[in-house]
Design an enzyme around this catalytic site. Structure first.
Site, PDB file in Angstrom:
ATOM      1  N   SER A 101       0.834  -1.410   0.347  1.00 25.10           N
ATOM      2  CA  SER A 101       0.281   0.121   0.040  1.00 25.10           C
ATOM      3  C   SER A 101       0.449   1.678  -0.240  1.00 25.10           C
ATOM      4  O   SER A 101       2.004   0.829  -0.570  1.00 25.10           O
ATOM      5  CB  SER A 101      -0.603   0.437   1.346  1.00 25.10           C
ATOM      6  OG  SER A 101      -1.975   1.146   1.438  1.00 25.10           O
ATOM      7  N   ASN A 102       0.354   2.513   0.388  1.00 22.65           N
ATOM      8  CA  ASN A 102       1.056   3.420   0.516  1.00 22.65           C
ATOM      9  C   ASN A 102       0.162   4.601   1.147  1.00 22.65           C
ATOM     10  O   ASN A 102      -0.070   4.062   1.937  1.00 22.65           O
ATOM     11  CB  ASN A 102       0.984   3.863  -0.756  1.00 22.65           C
ATOM     12  CG  ASN A 102      -0.252   4.398  -0.824  1.00 22.65           C
ATOM     13  OD1 ASN A 102      -0.740   5.075  -0.415  1.00 22.65           O
ATOM     14  ND2 ASN A 102      -0.890   4.231  -2.250  1.00 22.65           N
TER      15      ASN A 102
END
Ligand code: CTP
Length: 214
Positions: A26-27
């Protein structure tokens, strides 16, 4: 157009691309910018659909919230909502890659190193903007270097009407912060800078620049 039947589709937050049931790529996107845009759009009495990846934010009032997890979920939800929207603002930090396969069981720690094969996700904004009819399409460009050049290239390559560039290497603004500092580029070549300022003010600036005052 500013009629109350004007319909706006906003995406926000990160996506998660699962490797196994407990691990994902993810980020750092918090979703704050997308939620601020949805809130500012609802304050204009527009019909607002907010497609959100996993975030820790309360949904703004007056907004229809669609929760999604992966880039593929986000794409299918946006595909359903896009034909009837007038304005798409793609603020989500969509994962560019996902594991080729997701293990059904938790991967056990058996070896010293682990190789993971990733494949590209589809570019949701590019796909939707290539099919646009009456819709205005707005993208975001999260950059650490050559911000203007990269943003202008994305504007062209994704067939957008506007792009909002932000320098995510600057401290105190951008992905996880409460403030943002942006530069808005139009298809016709103009650009305007705004901020640093709270994301609610940045959202107002973006809507005002694109569609005029409230
Ligand atoms: N975007 C998208 N689908 C993807 C990746 C990005 O719709 N799979 C959208 C984002 O929501 C944003 C715009 O495309 O509005 C630009 O995203 P960004 O992450 O800045 O750039 P990328 O196109 O992914 O290119 P790069 O990572 O090489 O900068």
């Amino acid at each position: 157009m500013k009629a109350s039947n004007f319909s706006c589709l906003v995406t926000a937050g990160p996506t998660r691309e699962y490797l196994d049931p407990v691990r994902f790529f993810s980020n750092a996107s918090s979703g704050k910018m997308g939620y601020a845009l949805a809130s500012a759009a609802a304050a204009r009495r527009w019909s607002v659909n907010l497609v959100s990846g996993p975030v820790c934010l309360a949904p703004p009032s007056g907004v229809s919230l669609h929760r999604v997890v992966t880039a593929a979920d986000m794409e299918s939800t946006c595909r359903q909502l896009f034909p009837s929207c007038d304005l798409l603002i793609m603020c989500a930090a969509v994962a560019d890659y996902r594991p080729v396969s997701t293990e059904r069981r938790k991967i056990k720690k058996k070896q010293e190193s682990l190789e993971v094969h990733l494949e590209a996700t589809r570019d949701i904004l590019k796909a939707l903007a290539s099919e646009k009819r009456h819709q205005l399409c707005v993208g975001f460009a999260a950059e650490t270097d050559h911000v203007d050049a990269h943003a202008r290239k994305k504007l062209r390559d994704k067939n957008l009407d506007w792009i909002v560039a932000n320098d995510v290497s600057r401290a105190g603004v951008g992905m996880e912060a409460d403030d943002n500092c942006v530069r808005l580029f139009s298809r016709t070549g103009e650009s305007t800078s705004f901020g640093p300022a709270p994301k609610s003010d940045v959202a107002e600036f973006i809507l005002r620049s694109i569609l005029g005052p409230k």
